[in-house]
Write a protein that holds these residues in place. Structure first.
Motif, PDB file in Angstrom:
ATOM      1  N   UNK A 259      -2.473  -4.698  -7.325  1.00 28.53           N
ATOM      2  CA  UNK A 259      -2.256  -3.717  -8.376  1.00 28.53           C
ATOM      3  C   UNK A 259      -3.086  -2.457  -8.252  1.00 28.53           C
ATOM      4  N   UNK A 260      -3.967  -2.398  -7.250  1.00 25.82           N
ATOM      5  CA  UNK A 260      -4.793  -1.202  -7.043  1.00 25.82           C
ATOM      6  C   UNK A 260      -4.522  -0.638  -5.656  1.00 25.82           C
ATOM      7  N   UNK A 261      -4.123   0.622  -5.610  1.00 24.53           N
ATOM      8  CA  UNK A 261      -3.832   1.305  -4.347  1.00 24.53           C
ATOM      9  C   UNK A 261      -4.889   2.367  -4.111  1.00 24.53           C
ATOM     10  N   UNK A 262      -5.603   2.232  -3.011  1.00 22.60           N
ATOM     11  CA  UNK A 262      -6.663   3.202  -2.671  1.00 22.60           C
ATOM     12  C   UNK A 262      -6.133   4.202  -1.655  1.00 22.60           C
ATOM     13  N   UNK A 263      -6.141   5.463  -2.027  1.00 19.65           N
ATOM     14  CA  UNK A 263      -5.641   6.540  -1.170  1.00 19.65           C
ATOM     15  C   UNK A 263      -6.819   7.205  -0.471  1.00 19.65           C
ATOM     16  N   UNK A 264      -6.746   7.259   0.882  1.00 16.15           N
ATOM     17  CA  UNK A 264      -7.839   7.831   1.661  1.00 16.15           C
ATOM     18  C   UNK A 264      -7.512   9.215   2.213  1.00 16.15           C
ATOM     19  N   UNK A 265      -6.266   9.414   2.656  1.00 13.02           N
ATOM     20  CA  UNK A 265      -5.931  10.698   3.277  1.00 13.02           C
ATOM     21  C   UNK A 265      -4.428  10.908   3.329  1.00 13.02           C
ATOM     22  N   UNK A 266      -4.054  12.171   3.374  1.00 12.76           N
ATOM     23  CA  UNK A 266      -2.681  12.644   3.492  1.00 12.76           C
ATOM     24  C   UNK A 266      -1.765  12.014   2.439  1.00 12.76           C
ATOM     25  N   UNK A 267      -0.486  11.847   2.765  1.00  8.70           N
ATOM     26  CA  UNK A 267       0.483  11.387   1.771  1.00  8.70           C
ATOM     27  C   UNK A 267       1.723  12.251   1.816  1.00  8.70           C
ATOM     28  N   UNK A 268       2.166  12.547   3.031  1.00  6.24           N
ATOM     29  CA  UNK A 268       3.308  13.428   3.236  1.00  6.24           C
ATOM     30  C   UNK A 268       4.312  12.769   4.170  1.00  6.24           C
ATOM     31  N   UNK A 269       5.517  13.303   4.207  1.00  3.36           N
ATOM     32  CA  UNK A 269       6.543  12.730   5.064  1.00  3.36           C
ATOM     33  C   UNK A 269       7.519  13.791   5.539  1.00  3.36           C
ATOM     34  N   UNK A 270       8.287  13.419   6.567  1.00  3.02           N
ATOM     35  CA  UNK A 270       9.355  14.255   7.108  1.00  3.02           C
ATOM     36  C   UNK A 270      10.608  13.403   7.137  1.00  3.02           C
ATOM     37  N   UNK A 271      11.706  13.949   6.592  1.00  2.00           N
ATOM     38  CA  UNK A 271      12.989  13.253   6.615  1.00  2.00           C
ATOM     39  C   UNK A 271      13.998  14.108   7.369  1.00  2.00           C
TER      40      UNK A 271
ATOM     41  N   UNK B 130       0.824  -1.208   0.000  1.00  2.55           N
ATOM     42  CA  UNK B 130       0.000   0.000   0.000  1.00  2.55           C
ATOM     43  C   UNK B 130       0.863   1.265   0.000  1.00  2.55           C
ATOM     44  N   UNK B 131       1.774   1.379   0.968  1.00  2.00           N
ATOM     45  CA  UNK B 131       2.607   2.574   1.072  1.00  2.00           C
ATOM     46  C   UNK B 131       3.556   2.679  -0.120  1.00  2.00           C
ATOM     47  N   UNK B 132       4.248   1.589  -0.438  1.00  2.00           N
ATOM     48  CA  UNK B 132       5.167   1.599  -1.569  1.00  2.00           C
ATOM     49  C   UNK B 132       4.454   1.828  -2.886  1.00  2.00           C
ATOM     50  N   UNK B 133       3.278   1.227  -3.030  1.00  2.00           N
ATOM     51  CA  UNK B 133       2.510   1.420  -4.257  1.00  2.00           C
ATOM     52  C   UNK B 133       2.084   2.865  -4.433  1.00  2.00           C
ATOM     53  N   UNK B 134       1.721   3.516  -3.314  1.00  2.00           N
ATOM     54  CA  UNK B 134       1.286   4.909  -3.414  1.00  2.00           C
ATOM     55  C   UNK B 134       2.447   5.840  -3.760  1.00  2.00           C
ATOM     56  N   UNK B 135       3.511   5.805  -2.944  1.00  2.00           N
ATOM     57  CA  UNK B 135       4.615   6.733  -3.184  1.00  2.00           C
ATOM     58  C   UNK B 135       5.351   6.417  -4.491  1.00  2.00           C
ATOM     59  N   UNK B 136       5.558   5.129  -4.764  1.00  2.00           N
ATOM     60  CA  UNK B 136       6.166   4.761  -6.040  1.00  2.00           C
ATOM     61  C   UNK B 136       5.287   5.158  -7.205  1.00  2.00           C
ATOM     62  N   UNK B 137       3.974   5.002  -7.020  1.00  2.00           N
ATOM     63  CA  UNK B 137       3.038   5.400  -8.066  1.00  2.00           C
ATOM     64  C   UNK B 137       3.086   6.891  -8.342  1.00  2.00           C
TER      65      UNK B 137
END
Length: 311
Positions: free
Chosen positions: A140-152, A17-24
């Protein structure tokens, strides 16, 4: 990286889920991205593309996926998205194939993934506190519900260039010189919500509206903060129960319709990351002489639930 227009080659290791979203998001922006994951994910993506299911609608992206870790060999940025339990083992598998100068970004739950990657693979590893609500309803399907940010962090040329790269892909990315505190803040929120969501079969929003659940969260927050204080870790913006609860409740409100990753893992019959969440707090509490009975109880109950579903 910020000074050149060409995209670096990117590998997503642990494409769920996480990798599919950010990689996508990177692939969608035009970055050459290879996804490394389970066979059913790779087969679905190679045959039909990766589907990003966002509030604005669905988008199908043509990408390459494989089950072979060796696919990292041509990539200069590695998005490590495996479960925290698998960090060391996967880092060792990647090590022979990583090119000199490759950077591993740990998009994972837990506070010590980057340290374990460095120890296992002798590579530059950047920790990240990730905030995103995503699921995989079908391969193969990633469902995004909220946010999508990060801090490094901490701030350096490497992290500055990485942040610019994420922003270029449409991903909000901050930099903190107190990245350990940021990771512990995310840990606090995970500990306060994940196990309750899993054991109570509850969305975050349901937890936020339940008085008994909130009282349980208060005990969890108190224990996490007690361990952090003893370890001399400063959580940004959080110094007591009230501010800790505010942080956790903000996540529960923003991601009201989401189940925790722990709940999703249990529902799929997969190992959870509870060892890196409430279990980590229980171990650190024992090492530092700080009683953490509620975190230990939740850790124990999730582990028993794993056994019940045959994990």
């Amino acid at each position: 990286m910020s000074e050149i227009q060409e995209w670096p080659r990117i590998a997503v290791v642990g494409a769920g889920a996480v990798g599919g979203y950010f990689g996508g998001m990177f692939a969608r922006a035009g970055a050459p991205t290879v996804f490394i994951g389970r066979k059913h994910f790779a087969d679905a993506v190679n045959s039909k593309g990766l589907v990003l299911d966002k509030l604005q609608g669905q988008e199908r992206i043509s990408v390459t996926a494989t089950v072979e870790v060796s696919a990292v060999r041509d990539c200069s940025v590695i998005l490590l998205c495996v479960k925290a339990n698998d960090t060391s083992a996967v880092a060792k598998q990647m090590a022979p194939f990583l090119q000199p100068g490759a950077i591993v970004v740990c998009l994972q739950n837990g506070v010590d993934n980057a340290d374990r990657v460095r120890a296992a693979a002798n590579v530059v590893a950047v920790p990240a506190a990730v905030y995103v609500a995503v699921s995989v309803p079908e391969p193969g399907r990633v469902k995004h519900l909220a946010r999508g940010d990060l801090i490094i962090g901490p701030r350096s040329k490497v992290t500055t260039d990485l942040a610019n790269l994420f922003v270029r892909a449409g991903i909000s990315c901050g930099i903190s010189d107190n990245i350990e505190g940021e990771l512990w803040l995310k840990l606090l929120c995970n500990c306060a919500l994940n196990a309750i969501s899993a054991l109570g079969h509850a969305h975050y929003g349901e937890i936020a509206q339940n008085d008994d659940a909130k009282r349980l969260m208060e005990d969890i927050v108190d224990e996490v903060l007690a361990v952090a204080r003893k370890a001399r870790i400063v959580l940004p913006g959080v110094h007591d129960r009230a501010s800790g609860m505010a942080a956790a409740m903000e996540i529960a409100t923003q991601m009201a319709d989401a189940f925790s990753s722990t709940a999703q893992d249990l529902n799929r019959g997969r190992p959870t990351e509870i060892d890196a969440l409430n279990g980590y707090v229980a171990r650190r509490g024992a090492e530092l002489g700080v009683p953490v009975p509620v975190n230990h109880a939740l850790f124990t109950l999730v582990r028993l639930a794993e056994q019940t579903v045959g994990i």
